[in-house]
Design an enzyme around this catalytic site. Structure first.
Site, PDB file in Angstrom:
ATOM      1  N   SER A   1      15.993   4.271  -1.274  1.00 47.44           N
ATOM      2  CA  SER A   1      15.840   3.227  -2.289  1.00 47.44           C
ATOM      3  C   SER A   1      15.730   1.892  -1.570  1.00 47.44           C
ATOM      4  CB  SER A   1      17.050   3.213  -3.226  1.00 47.44           C
ATOM      5  OG  SER A   1      17.099   2.039  -4.012  1.00 47.44           O
TER       6      SER A   1
ATOM      7  N   TYR B   1      26.310   3.100  -3.906  1.00 48.02           N
ATOM      8  CA  TYR B   1      24.910   3.535  -3.959  1.00 48.02           C
ATOM      9  C   TYR B   1      24.117   2.926  -2.808  1.00 48.02           C
ATOM     10  CZ  TYR B   1      20.181   4.249  -5.793  1.00 48.02           C
ATOM     11  OH  TYR B   1      18.864   4.611  -5.943  1.00 48.02           O
TER      12      TYR B   1
ATOM     13  N   LYS C   1      22.353   5.008   0.330  1.00 50.97           N
ATOM     14  CA  LYS C   1      20.910   5.012   0.553  1.00 50.97           C
ATOM     15  C   LYS C   1      20.547   4.448   1.926  1.00 50.97           C
ATOM     16  CE  LYS C   1      19.568   6.944  -3.264  1.00 50.97           C
ATOM     17  NZ  LYS C   1      18.926   8.275  -3.232  1.00 50.97           N
TER      18      LYS C   1
END
Length: 256
Positions: free
Chosen positions: A143, A156, A160
């Site tokens: 991402s 998160y 990533k």
């Protein structure tokens, strides 16, 4: 269109919905045999109804558990005799995410377990078959949050970023076996991640979509078809000399 993946075996995690399901349909359209893994077995079964007959096998399980990786890889090898492509796509971003200070240990472990540990487990378990074949391609769905952290989404973002380094480590260590590893970093996509979708109202989703106009230089959300096209390219022989790359697909969002 030529079928770039005719007879090739492709294992996709997080395959039941969203980008993973779009990948499954795209690979199937180009002749691939599919091993599809997801926690949601009912959605996997529904997806298989949209695919050519007898071209896919399903495994319902938690990608963060070693048994899921071991058993699904064994199932794919038994069914197809080889694994040519791994798409590490499974990922979560819980709505109660926050800064490091506000992130519980349980939530941190949950996000890392799916987003990073899961990718590690599947990569580790496909290496044996791919080394035996002297070829293979791994594509990992990271991402733009892995490149530029998103506010209040610490777990998160870190997961990533770790996935990008996992991909690079694989590329560095296993290129000598003909195994390539690359990442895609999508930006603002047409639909919210599956684990968030059920918690957002239609009004929330409309507002999210509208915000893309201000956030993205191209003035719109990315489409799943645009991300799948990149994933299929990186998985194919067309990208035979691309290894360890991180492809940003965000409409210019990270330029702002």
């Amino acid at each position: 269109m030529a079928e770039r993946f005719q007879g090739q075996s492709v294992l996709i995690t997080g395959a039941a919905s969203g980008l993973g399901a779009a990948c499954a349909r795209a690979f199937a359209a180009e002749g691939a045999l599919l091993a599809l893994v997801d926690l949601n077995g009912e959605k996997l079964a529904a997806l298989r109804q949209q695919l050519p007959a007898k071209t896919s096998i399903l495994f319902a399980g938690d990608v963060g558990q070693e048994e899921t990786a071991l058993q699904s890889v064994e199932l794919a090898m038994k069914a197809f005799g080889r694994i040519d492509v791994l798409v590490n796509n499974a990922g979560i971003d819980p709505l109660d995410a926050g800064s490091i200070e506000d992130t519980s240990v349980a939530l941190w472990d949950q996000v890392m377990g799916v987003n990073l540990r899961g990718a590690f487990l599947f990569a580790k378990n496909v290496l044996g078959p791919m080394k035996g074949q002297r070829r293979g391609s791994m594509v990992h769905t990271s991402s733009i949050s892995g490149l530029r952290p998103t506010p209040e989404e610490a777990a998160y973002s870190v997961s990533k970023a770790g996935l990008i380094q996992l991909s690079r480590s694989l590329a560095l260590d296993f290129g000598k076996y003909g195994i390539r590893s690359n990442c895609v970093c999508p930006g603002f996509l047409e639909a919210v991640m599956g684990d968030r979708a059920s918690s957002l109202s239609q009004t929330d989703l409309v507002a999210r979509s509208a915000s893309a106009t201000a956030l993205v230089p191209l003035g719109r959300e990315g489409r799943y078809s645009e991300i799948t096209a990149a994933i299929l390219f990186l998985a194919s022989a067309e990208s035979a000399y691309i290894n360890g790359a991180t492809l940003v697909i965000d409409g210019g969002m990270t330029l702002a």
